[in-house]
Motif scaffolding. Sequence first.
Motif, PDB file in Angstrom:
ATOM      1  N   ARG A 249      -0.604   0.646  -2.338  1.00  0.00           N
ATOM      2  CA  ARG A 249       0.282   1.587  -1.666  1.00  0.00           C
ATOM      3  C   ARG A 249      -0.083   3.019  -2.049  1.00  0.00           C
ATOM      4  NH1 ARG A 249       2.253  -1.482   2.302  1.00  0.00           N
ATOM      5  NH2 ARG A 249       3.422  -3.264   1.559  1.00  0.00           N
TER       6      ARG A 249
ATOM      7  N   LYS B 109       3.956   8.566   1.248  1.00  0.00           N
ATOM      8  CA  LYS B 109       4.424   7.545   2.171  1.00  0.00           C
ATOM      9  C   LYS B 109       4.017   7.882   3.602  1.00  0.00           C
ATOM     10  CE  LYS B 109       8.546   4.713   2.760  1.00  0.00           C
ATOM     11  NZ  LYS B 109       9.973   4.568   2.392  1.00  0.00           N
TER      12      LYS B 109
ATOM     13  N   ASP C 126       7.185   3.398   7.182  1.00  0.00           N
ATOM     14  CA  ASP C 126       8.560   3.825   7.449  1.00  0.00           C
ATOM     15  C   ASP C 126       8.619   4.460   8.843  1.00  0.00           C
ATOM     16  OD1 ASP C 126      11.131   4.803   7.483  1.00  0.00           O
ATOM     17  OD2 ASP C 126      11.017   5.759   5.515  1.00  0.00           O
TER      18      ASP C 126
ATOM     19  N   GLY D 254       5.121  13.772   3.617  1.00  0.00           N
ATOM     20  CA  GLY D 254       4.638  12.453   3.979  1.00  0.00           C
ATOM     21  C   GLY D 254       3.408  12.538   4.863  1.00  0.00           C
TER      22      GLY D 254
END
Length: 368
Positions: free
Chosen positions: A8, A12, A35, A79
């Motif tokens: 990961r 994000k 997301d 992000g």
Amino acid sequence: MERLQRIRPKRKVYAVDLFCGAGGLTHGLERAGIDVRLGVDIDPACEYPYTVNNRAKFLLKSVEDLEARDIEKAFRKNGIRLLAGCAPCQTFSTYNQKATPEDGRWWLLLQFSRLVREISPELVTMENVPRLKEQDVFKEFLEALDVAEYYVFHDVVNCEDYGVPQHRQRLVLLASRLGPIRLLSPSEFGAERTTVRDCIAHLPPLEAGEVHEDDPLHQASALSPVNMKRIRASRQGGTWRDWKETLVANCHKKRTGRTYPSVYGRMCWDEPAPTITTQFYGFGNGRFGHPEQNRAISLREGAILQSFPRDYVFVPPGKPIYKKSVGRLIGNAVPVRLAEAIGSSILEHVASCVRRRRRTKAGVRAHA
């Protein structure tokens, strides 16, 4: 090749899904770990299944009227932004032989291109029918990405290779401003081939015209007396050519109809299903007969063959279920399993970019 170990990234990935439909792409991206913040569609019927089954918000708006600020406020600060868009594919489908540039949907891909240009997201993905690859509008889209300095991957893939239980070819595009990007291979993704039996054999049996009491979506269309005779005369993987002459439709007796055998057929238990279209719930609309029960597949079975989870809901409890409406939502969806492969490919790409930067920094320090 062994399945890649997922790493990961610290930053994000946040996504906005244009032409989101009932949420097939969003659901797969979420399952991969992305997301998704917002889905946009012009069809009001999409809002309930999209918001109930996914974490993202829904915006009822035409992409033609969409402004960059509508999307930018959905992203989170710091992000990595992903703009996903699967423009309506009917215009470019092999089933639509009369489509021309006069069809307004023809140019929706350029609206997607406009938003990419205005927002400059780090990542872009698109999924559509293979025939789009032949059109000038797709070439214009690629040129726009090149001018904006994106690395671009695109290829036609077999969905069954990625664990979708149907024969379905799709054009998948991935683009990145971070570095070279590609779709993971089926083995890297960890896909296993699945069949009709694997996916729907466990569902309760139904009669034609029946609705299962525990799952209103598990309902099958009624059959006319002649169609009941036809399905009883049908075998797995067969065609109407197997029937007695008295059961063959008049249109198929004509010279022009003899070359269309892929209707009024049963699926095979131990093969993937045929491509699930928006009219899969009708026995005469394709090879959509249940492998052994005398009926067409149910709405729930069609959704499962599109790799939606068994509990994915499309209509509010107690509300009427219209086969034409729900069939459209299911048939037009991006298969969830393919979407998950796309999402996993994006996260692996971002992680590889992080690893590459770390190696570069380590090399610089070593030579300092």
